[in-house]
Every structure is written in structure tokens, then in C-alpha cells.
Design a protein around this motif. Sequence first.
Motif, PDB file in Angstrom:
ATOM      1  N   ALA A  13       0.829  -1.202   0.000  1.00  0.00           N
ATOM      2  CA  ALA A  13       0.000   0.000   0.000  1.00  0.00           C
ATOM      3  C   ALA A  13       0.867   1.258   0.000  1.00  0.00           C
ATOM      4  N   ILE A  14       1.977   1.231   0.746  1.00  0.00           N
ATOM      5  CA  ILE A  14       2.894   2.372   0.767  1.00  0.00           C
ATOM      6  C   ILE A  14       3.538   2.557  -0.603  1.00  0.00           C
ATOM      7  N   VAL A  15       4.001   1.469  -1.203  1.00  0.00           N
ATOM      8  CA  VAL A  15       4.625   1.540  -2.526  1.00  0.00           C
ATOM      9  C   VAL A  15       3.620   2.046  -3.568  1.00  0.00           C
ATOM     10  N   ASP A  16       2.400   1.517  -3.524  1.00  0.00           N
ATOM     11  CA  ASP A  16       1.367   1.944  -4.484  1.00  0.00           C
ATOM     12  C   ASP A  16       1.019   3.418  -4.317  1.00  0.00           C
ATOM     13  N   ALA A  17       0.891   3.871  -3.068  1.00  0.00           N
ATOM     14  CA  ALA A  17       0.579   5.278  -2.808  1.00  0.00           C
ATOM     15  C   ALA A  17       1.698   6.182  -3.310  1.00  0.00           C
ATOM     16  N   SER A  23       3.406   9.573 -10.062  1.00  0.00           N
ATOM     17  CA  SER A  23       2.903   9.469 -11.436  1.00  0.00           C
ATOM     18  C   SER A  23       2.177  10.737 -11.858  1.00  0.00           C
ATOM     19  N   ALA A  24       1.695  11.507 -10.899  1.00  0.00           N
ATOM     20  CA  ALA A  24       1.055  12.785 -11.219  1.00  0.00           C
ATOM     21  C   ALA A  24       2.088  13.815 -11.690  1.00  0.00           C
ATOM     22  N   VAL A  25       3.365  13.585 -11.369  1.00  0.00           N
ATOM     23  CA  VAL A  25       4.436  14.506 -11.752  1.00  0.00           C
ATOM     24  C   VAL A  25       5.029  14.114 -13.108  1.00  0.00           C
ATOM     25  N   ALA A  26       5.348  12.813 -13.273  1.00  0.00           N
ATOM     26  CA  ALA A  26       5.949  12.313 -14.515  1.00  0.00           C
ATOM     27  C   ALA A  26       5.803  10.797 -14.529  1.00  0.00           C
ATOM     28  N   GLU A  27       6.067  10.188 -15.690  1.00  0.00           N
ATOM     29  CA  GLU A  27       6.024   8.727 -15.755  1.00  0.00           C
ATOM     30  C   GLU A  27       6.935   8.171 -14.671  1.00  0.00           C
ATOM     31  N   THR A  28       6.407   7.202 -13.920  1.00  0.00           N
ATOM     32  CA  THR A  28       7.148   6.657 -12.787  1.00  0.00           C
ATOM     33  C   THR A  28       7.359   5.171 -12.987  1.00  0.00           C
TER      34      THR A  28
END
Length: 138
Positions: A13-17, A23-28
Motif C-alpha cells: 500500500a505504501i509503494v502503491d501510494a 505518477s502525477a508529476v511524470a512517468e514513474t
Amino acid sequence: MPTGSNKTSSEQAIVDALKNKLSAVAETRMGYSATGIDDDMPTPAILVQLETLTELSRQGEKGRFELQFNIGAVVKTSDQTTSELISLTRQLRAALNPADKLCPDARKQTLSDTRFDIAPSHGQLSFADSTLTVEAIL
């Protein structure tokens, strides 16, 4: 569900969050190292690597853990590389604001100073690396 499974799902859950915020900033991309990346990787990009998972204390079934992530902002080297990396790191810091928890299991997060590695030739990849430390109850 066994305790080990709960811990794994809390860590996930921490990794997904984290991935969702970045991902809102750039491709992650998760789990990528800086070496061996294909030249066709779209930039700007953010590379995230879980570096350490340390148990700090334990009380019964629950433990307090520290997760350290290396977060690298990546751009192709150009005349604008420094400005682009500064802009990306500013966006990363805003996305990882310590006042906003990553998820319910995360208690505290800190982002270290950023280290810049600007490649000498145009078209090569340049990086701005930071360490994100997340304390969590798992």
C-alpha cells in the motif's frame, strides 16, 4: 489472514501510494536502476527503488518500520537540463509534502537533499536523486 500477509499488503500500500503520487508529476517506474535503461525511455521520468526496510521497534504483532526509497528524476541532457531538474524536484517535493501522509499506515516521511548528476553530452540522461524515508506501523 496471517500477520505476514497483512505486513506485505501494508508495505505494498505504501509503494502503491508513492507511485500514484509520483505518477502525477511524470512517468514513474519502480525498481529501475540508473544503469541499463533503454535510450527510448520517455523523459522526464521518475525512477523509484526501495533501498532498505528496517524494523525500528516492535510491540506485539505490530512493528515500527522505516522504508528508504531512492527517487531519481531523469531528463535527457540539453541546454535546459538544470532548469528541468530543478522544476522536477520542486514538483516532487510538493507531491511528497510531509503534511500529507502517503497512506494510513505511513506515520512520517522526509525527503533528503537532492544530488544532481548532469551528464556531459547532449542526449544522455541526467539525474536528480533524493532519498525518501517513510516511517510506518506494519
